[in-house]
Design an enzyme around this catalytic site. Sequence first.
Site, PDB file in Angstrom:
ATOM      1  N   ASN A  12       0.853  -1.196   0.000  1.00  0.00           N
ATOM      2  CA  ASN A  12       0.000   0.000   0.000  1.00  0.00           C
ATOM      3  C   ASN A  12       0.877   1.230   0.000  1.00  0.00           C
ATOM      4  O   ASN A  12       1.779   1.352   0.821  1.00  0.00           O
ATOM      5  CB  ASN A  12      -0.860   0.028   1.270  1.00  0.00           C
ATOM      6  CG  ASN A  12      -1.766   1.238   1.334  1.00  0.00           C
ATOM      7  OD1 ASN A  12      -2.630   1.418   0.483  1.00  0.00           O
ATOM      8  ND2 ASN A  12      -1.540   2.097   2.316  1.00  0.00           N
ATOM      9  N   GLU A  13       0.642   2.123  -0.924  1.00  0.00           N
ATOM     10  CA  GLU A  13       1.363   3.406  -0.943  1.00  0.00           C
ATOM     11  C   GLU A  13       2.825   3.234  -0.546  1.00  0.00           C
ATOM     12  O   GLU A  13       3.298   3.824   0.442  1.00  0.00           O
ATOM     13  CB  GLU A  13       0.664   4.410  -0.016  1.00  0.00           C
ATOM     14  CG  GLU A  13      -0.721   4.789  -0.510  1.00  0.00           C
ATOM     15  CD  GLU A  13      -1.417   5.849   0.356  1.00  0.00           C
ATOM     16  OE1 GLU A  13      -0.954   6.089   1.475  1.00  0.00           O
ATOM     17  OE2 GLU A  13      -2.412   6.426  -0.102  1.00  0.00           O
ATOM     18  N   CYS A  20      15.779   4.551   3.840  1.00  0.00           N
ATOM     19  CA  CYS A  20      16.334   3.922   5.037  1.00  0.00           C
ATOM     20  C   CYS A  20      17.859   4.037   4.933  1.00  0.00           C
ATOM     21  O   CYS A  20      18.421   3.969   3.838  1.00  0.00           O
ATOM     22  CB  CYS A  20      15.906   2.469   5.127  1.00  0.00           C
ATOM     23  SG  CYS A  20      16.698   1.561   6.480  1.00  0.00           S
ATOM     24  N   CYS A  71      21.007  -1.525   4.188  1.00  0.00           N
ATOM     25  CA  CYS A  71      20.867  -0.695   2.991  1.00  0.00           C
ATOM     26  C   CYS A  71      22.233  -0.258   2.474  1.00  0.00           C
ATOM     27  O   CYS A  71      22.458  -0.189   1.259  1.00  0.00           O
ATOM     28  CB  CYS A  71      19.985   0.518   3.278  1.00  0.00           C
ATOM     29  SG  CYS A  71      18.236   0.065   3.458  1.00  0.00           S
ATOM     30  N   GLU A  95      -8.050   5.168  -4.355  1.00  0.00           N
ATOM     31  CA  GLU A  95      -8.516   5.759  -3.107  1.00  0.00           C
ATOM     32  C   GLU A  95      -8.855   7.223  -3.335  1.00  0.00           C
ATOM     33  O   GLU A  95      -8.118   7.937  -4.003  1.00  0.00           O
ATOM     34  CB  GLU A  95      -7.430   5.740  -2.004  1.00  0.00           C
ATOM     35  CG  GLU A  95      -7.065   4.394  -1.468  1.00  0.00           C
ATOM     36  CD  GLU A  95      -6.050   4.498  -0.316  1.00  0.00           C
ATOM     37  OE1 GLU A  95      -5.901   5.593   0.264  1.00  0.00           O
ATOM     38  OE2 GLU A  95      -5.390   3.498  -0.032  1.00  0.00           O
ATOM     39  N   PHE A 153     -10.692   9.658  12.408  1.00  0.00           N
ATOM     40  CA  PHE A 153     -11.281  10.921  11.964  1.00  0.00           C
ATOM     41  C   PHE A 153     -11.163  11.113  10.464  1.00  0.00           C
ATOM     42  O   PHE A 153     -11.415  12.200   9.959  1.00  0.00           O
ATOM     43  CB  PHE A 153     -10.675  12.095  12.727  1.00  0.00           C
ATOM     44  CG  PHE A 153     -10.952  12.023  14.190  1.00  0.00           C
ATOM     45  CD1 PHE A 153     -12.252  12.127  14.652  1.00  0.00           C
ATOM     46  CD2 PHE A 153      -9.932  11.811  15.098  1.00  0.00           C
ATOM     47  CE1 PHE A 153     -12.534  12.031  16.004  1.00  0.00           C
ATOM     48  CE2 PHE A 153     -10.201  11.714  16.445  1.00  0.00           C
ATOM     49  CZ  PHE A 153     -11.511  11.819  16.912  1.00  0.00           C
ATOM     50  N   HIS A 154     -10.761  10.066   9.754  1.00  0.00           N
ATOM     51  CA  HIS A 154     -10.741  10.112   8.293  1.00  0.00           C
ATOM     52  C   HIS A 154     -12.116   9.635   7.823  1.00  0.00           C
ATOM     53  O   HIS A 154     -12.618   8.622   8.276  1.00  0.00           O
ATOM     54  CB  HIS A 154      -9.633   9.200   7.763  1.00  0.00           C
ATOM     55  CG  HIS A 154      -9.379   9.341   6.310  1.00  0.00           C
ATOM     56  ND1 HIS A 154     -10.291   8.995   5.350  1.00  0.00           N
ATOM     57  CD2 HIS A 154      -8.299   9.804   5.635  1.00  0.00           C
ATOM     58  CE1 HIS A 154      -9.790   9.234   4.156  1.00  0.00           C
ATOM     59  NE2 HIS A 154      -8.585   9.733   4.297  1.00  0.00           N
TER      60      HIS A 154
END
Lengths: 669, 669, 669
Positions: free
Chosen positions: C149-150, C158, C163, C306, C356-357
């Site tokens: 997701n996104e 990172c 990394c 979305e 609250f979304h």
Amino acid sequence: MIDDIVDGFAFGGDYNPEQWTEDVWIEDMKLMNRAGVNLVSLGIFSWAKLEPEEGRYDFTWLDRVMNLLTEYNIKADLATATAAQPNWMSVKYPQVMAVDEKGLRYTWGSRQAYCPNSLIYRRGAAAMTRMLAEHYAAHPALAMWHVNNEYACHVQRCYCDTCAAEFRVWLEKRYGDLDGVNETWGTAFWSQNYSDWAEVMPPRYTSAFRNPNQQLDYDRFMSDSILSLFIAERNILHQVTPNLKVTTNFMPLFKHLDYWKWAEEIDIISWDSYPDPHDPLSPVMNAFDHDLMRSLGAGKPFMLMEQAAGRVNWRPVNGMKHEGLMRFHSFQALSHGADAVMYFQWRQSRRGSEQFHSAMLPHAGEGSRTFSEITRLGAELKALSALAGSRIESQVGLFFDYDSWWASEMETAVTAAYPYVEEPLHWYRSLRERNVPVDMVSPKTDFSSYKVLIMPRMFVIDALPASRLESWVENGGVLLLGPMSAWLDGTGAVHPGGAPGPLRTLAGVRVEDVDPLPPGTSFSVDFGDGRPLAARNWREEIYAEGAEVLAVYADGPLNGGPAVTSHTRGRGQTRYVSFRPGPEAMDRILDPVLERAGVTGLLETPPGVYAARRIGVDGRSRLFLLREGEGRSDVRLPVEGFTDAVDGRQVGQVLSLGSWDARVLNEPD
Amino acid sequence: MIDDIVDGFAFGGDYNPEQWTEDVWIEDMKLMNRAGVNLVSLGIFSWAKLEPEEGRYDFTWLDRVMNLLTEYNIKADLATATAAQPNWMSVKYPQVMAVDEKGLRYTWGSRQAYCPNSLIYRRGAAAMTRMLAEHYAAHPALAMWHVNNEYACHVQRCYCDTCAAEFRVWLEKRYGDLDGVNETWGTAFWSQNYSDWAEVMPPRYTSAFRNPNQQLDYDRFMSDSILSLFIAERNILHQVTPNLKVTTNFMPLFKHLDYWKWAEEIDIISWDSYPDPHDPLSPVMNAFDHDLMRSLGAGKPFMLMEQAAGRVNWRPVNGMKHEGLMRFHSFQALSHGADAVMYFQWRQSRRGSEQFHSAMLPHAGEGSRTFSEITRLGAELKALSALAGSRIESQVGLFFDYDSWWASEMETAVTAAYPYVEEPLHWYRSLRERNVPVDMVSPKTDFSSYKVLIMPRMFVIDALPASRLESWVENGGVLLLGPMSAWLDGTGAVHPGGAPGPLRTLAGVRVEDVDPLPPGTSFSVDFGDGRPLAARNWREEIYAEGAEVLAVYADGPLNGGPAVTSHTRGRGQTRYVSFRPGPEAMDRILDPVLERAGVTGLLETPPGVYAARRIGVDGRSRLFLLREGEGRSDVRLPVEGFTDAVDGRQVGQVLSLGSWDARVLNEPD
Amino acid sequence: MIDDIVDGFAFGGDYNPEQWTEDVWIEDMKLMNRAGVNLVSLGIFSWAKLEPEEGRYDFTWLDRVMNLLTEYNIKADLATATAAQPNWMSVKYPQVMAVDEKGLRYTWGSRQAYCPNSLIYRRGAAAMTRMLAEHYAAHPALAMWHVNNEYACHVQRCYCDTCAAEFRVWLEKRYGDLDGVNETWGTAFWSQNYSDWAEVMPPRYTSAFRNPNQQLDYDRFMSDSILSLFIAERNILHQVTPNLKVTTNFMPLFKHLDYWKWAEEIDIISWDSYPDPHDPLSPVMNAFDHDLMRSLGAGKPFMLMEQAAGRVNWRPVNGMKHEGLMRFHSFQALSHGADAVMYFQWRQSRRGSEQFHSAMLPHAGEGSRTFSEITRLGAELKALSALAGSRIESQVGLFFDYDSWWASEMETAVTAAYPYVEEPLHWYRSLRERNVPVDMVSPKTDFSSYKVLIMPRMFVIDALPASRLESWVENGGVLLLGPMSAWLDGTGAVHPGGAPGPLRTLAGVRVEDVDPLPPGTSFSVDFGDGRPLAARNWREEIYAEGAEVLAVYADGPLNGGPAVTSHTRGRGQTRYVSFRPGPEAMDRILDPVLERAGVTGLLETPPGVYAARRIGVDGRSRLFLLREGEGRSDVRLPVEGFTDAVDGRQVGQVLSLGSWDARVLNEPD
């Protein structure tokens, strides 16, 4: 140039040939010759190339560059290459990296990330300095030494354990024992008493305000720590090449090093000037800095070691230098006493952190507008060679003090809203508009020959200067005190009895309190004629204790109270100005003082035109005229007979200057 | 004073004699007597001096101070000295230092850097408290106890592993098991399910928004953790000196501790008031805080434990207190029910973090304007002694709720642009302009005797108060609800069915959505007369479900929709106001409510003049008149026969007040 | 819909049933049916519920949900549930958590806190993906796959040691050896030479500017690292369910991932659109994003994966979506080529970070205004089913380039004051006002069919596109270059000779320097008629080298110098615009270019009304008309015979649109 580094003015820039293949070096030499370059600062960031692995030195490429310079008759301001340690050192010895106040250690990949007290760094830097000094001592291109680069530009303070240990040593030397530290820092308050040296720390990350006296000492300790880096390299250089001058490049209005203390250790003052083309205040700040640098060197010509030929790349908005602006900045430097006009850097980088920083030879190459301006300037400087070594004379001294800067900007001091430097700059601007030459002075300066002394926010003052100031005033000096003067003694403790502490008697006033207003707030003062004049930002509740009241507050809660006072002592006077004067109020304060002291400006000039005078070693003087800003102005010269110092031609008595123009005139005998 | 701590009003300040030599102490005593000081807060930061090494206590110097106080007839509000642990403790036991949300540990060198759950700190604080209590229990100077200082001022939240462990204990007690935590925090979302107690942590540094329910619980846990510090010390003090009152000083509009819960544990409420002289809103915020403090103490007189005699030193711009302002603030405190006027600190420090914070006796000394104001005030307070112990009567209750503060300012709540406190302050300001006395109330308050209750952004509401409110309204109360009312239940979960949750039936409205506008955005509402009145910042899309619509939106996307509603129930009414009213709209909302409820202001006063009434233990009442701001105003008294409470003289029916003036009048019987 | 995921348009939202009890699920199904929902994104944050302890999978609850969906005839866009790892993984394997540039490790308790190169995370994600794929491969509800997701929403970079190690591998693959790294990054400067691979690091916290070439490579490496996460999951899904399409949801104007490179790996482009109701620029930014998404998918219909049904909860001020706005946004998506209108989320959370979304089914429930709007929209979409699969035709290509975005916003680049995206947006806005359809193009796009190409701040350009552009221009294309074009090559090195580098010959200009002005600064340009037109922010000193000068600067230091040039080559032209044009100057630049190229707008519309056309698979075209903003506008259609695509009714030739209205018309054949 002074100290015979080159003939006439020095002209050139940082030269970083390791970025380019050798065929480019030859082109560099030819273009330097074409531009009139006679000095380059070489090898500033070359450590990794000169010591590619620990203890293995490779100077062969630098030898080739030095030989090329000799061949093309260019001198080297050779760097000690210690401005950035190699990555292998940072990796092998992590403790070489500085630590921030939260305890986070910097990593490599940028520059100057070393801890100033790191023994590893110091050992490596000393070794590199000695190797270079011994290797190039007799090289014909070597003209002077350039130690490190812009000390403390990025790492002003390190908070690591090594620094903590060195801080304790520094404190013990200063205060004798831990009781001295407790006493000076006032640790009886807030339960801060130190019962063991191991408890004493740098002012690290904590829950609330840190102790200001501890911070003031840490400011001093860090300035001293970094200065000792310079001294260590300089001593080696002096030992190996006793006849060569050593410099390190200072920075503009730089808070974190006490340049007065540093200047005592430096053979020739040099600095890096980067006025912002979009900031209308940048010319006056630049002038201020030039005068500070000349004053740091006790009036000797200094070197403009770096400027930008065009844009820089580190501001939020990096304004272009349009045609003529770089020449203006260069002549401004000369007019304040510089004997060198140098740049960062010769050839613009294609890669790395400064790829978008301009250079004498930009990406656009030798056909560019920038390079042709450089070439024209080189020719002008050559024509002006006889000016090199000439000096400036001033009758006004302006106090500029690092202790006051540090202490008055503490988070727990009176206000964090007004930077220290605004205060001296405010007075300086008005003197400059009158073409009155100014020297900056420190408490240690011999100020006996000045006619006027100005103390803007001299927040920290010791007992000693008070008696010296008293004698100087008695002998006819006029002293001007601004708000927030003389609150603290040298230990950072408030003078008992209120400000201006040891100067209360001399000034004949007592300060009850200061009222810093929100930035931009305006109020009025009245000089006795019922005409309210604007003032801003700061005001004080003062009481005359013997002084005459020259002006009163004309509104607000202090309405009717003293605002400007004058107190006569012997043949001199002390005036106390308890606010930040607006333009008209400034005239009402400054003009009578200058008149009384017998100080006059060099020349009357229209707005935006500034005059300066340099007096040559031959006794002849030259007049500089600088036209700041867009547009055209006519300047009337006092007499006939001036000639242009570049081409020798006669100029009329009325001289016309265009946008950002600069002229140098031989004054008639 | 209340609780017989001193006769009449308490007057004095923090006394930190350990900063000075003993000869200064004698001077202090004499000057305290001259100023009328009768109480000092002693030893707040003395831990390091009282326990110079672990387990070794040295009270000899404090004995001398206490004896001197006795000799000069001054009482001690003796501190437990635990506000800042000594450096030796922080060095020896690093885990005593608090840790921030990123895992970085604070260091010593400031104050209050301890972890509230540190067992080392708690053990040391308890031992110090007991030692002091036992040592001074019978000392004649001892009048009351002062625990710690401004709890949580600098360390509101610690995120260390000790706190994590204690948080788990707190959660287990609250929710029984981990399932309860998962359920309450809604961890099914975002894959946050906790499968082991060891996974539960403080809301530490993470990649995105933290769970709001976890944060709300951590806010409560930290308030409780710090409260348990207070309780531990108080219990010792109560045990050793059962007849002495114990306080700790609260702070203005302080978010991080639930003062309602704290107040239940405190014998006498005291707080520290630092209105900003440059902020025009500071008098109303100060008034609000005074009323809150009185309400926290259930109406009992409270102590103004700290104020500044002049400037503070911790704001970006620290404005001066010009002549008269400190007296105004002092009388403002009295007018809201204070029985003490105290300062930080008695004598201004020369060193350390508060060297530039003003004091009763400033650097400028006893000849200063400040000290003479202090002395005059001391005399006035003495003349007003008979007022001590008098109380305030209010008919309006204003809800003020820490859960709502915490929950409605979460980063993931509706908006971060509007601070919670603006909402109660907005209503308070209008009531104050009408000279209507206000009490702050909490959900636990017995509000049965109030005629009007106002709930501004009571964001969190449990089922229980709904039924209590319903009864109260049925019995004739008028309830005013503001925007963002009653969204969450006590666990931080949204009430199903939409706001105002359990109050929907009572209010007769349903809130579809809220529209927070960019700060300063204006829009219009219409009360039925076609005249649009300004409103700002917030609006809501609401639907009347039984309520009468009193006003509609007059522009924008909600044009024509309900803006103010009224719903009758029994003998009372509930009004819902879905926006932030401007001044005229506020009049249209508030005046009818007050009229309906039969609430009237104490007096009609011109703008800037505020009236208050204290009713003495003798049943007599005094009228306070305070002139806020520059200039002069005439106040017409309702009848003749008022006398000045300071000098007893008759005053005319029209009383003239100058800039920042304050008067206390005996009301005619 | 495209790819036969559902019939007609997809309509639905994120479905997170694990927040609710099973009785709520049944209600969900019924209400989804009522609203016309045909697709839900399921299980995005379900990892902790699906693998409650390491290696133990529990899909029973998800089985029940999938079966319910089947029963109610709703399809699943099934997620791989890897968007947030479970807490047990973060606790057991701390190295799974990402580390910030200062070396501080994130903790759990939010979402997406994993290190993109963590092997533990990758192993867990792959296992979960395979388990889900195999378990649901044959499930009738399964319609497509939703990976993660996104990506990179919260953790863009990172800096951990894992990394660092992977970065070295990436660099070695790219540059062959360490010499290549040193050469490309220009490490000869600032003593940054790497002598061992172990010295090479992410651009971590350091003392000053970090190397821009290193940063550019790290930007690319991180985009690639995260992309490889997607590819790993997609490969498993393709292997198990070769006939199902795989997506991951992109974000608006998102800098940190090179979506062009990503798009090559994705079966169907989807994205999340959150226009700010309070930002007047949000509709144009939203339009831009829609066109970018369609272009990323090479013109294929994309999914609006979305949007919010109402307020979001993560802005400082979260504006309400008043009635009609959500419908407007939905039709805007369709008008730019979307085949799906989806939401976050179906049912509003009561707890957790998004309580609250807003959601399709808000707290206020099925009786709410929001849910009724959702239901109406569902019906409209159903009526428009025939449009699904239709496409957009464009003749103008607008370059959008992530390398240029990254490189031109470096802290050491020309200016940090002007975000990259402002430049393409500035051109896009003017094209949109003319109803000229635009595709975004990358250097890899086959742009041969476009008539006009616009390159706004194409800061990085390789040699290759230059020759392709030359051919294209020769064949009649009109190329528009904006300021800061073609400074760097693909390695991040400045093109020698000055900008626009390899396009200098084609453009016939040389750029000496750029002058970024303080934001909002205005200046003038003159197109030869003596009428100065406003321009802003940026200007350049350019020299025509063969190009014709169309406009000059009309004030300031560049007065009289070239501002707009035109250079003809073959049948085409290249125009160089060296500043940010104001509206009138933009007309003078854009209109002649469009006219010359033969590009016309779809329709003439009044201000605020925008037109778009989709051409169906059946060859029939529909005209979209969108009324942006409050108020009413009349649009004149070119001919008679249009019918409403929703209800089939005839519309008059003049169509009236109200506030935020949107219409779809069948064009007459």
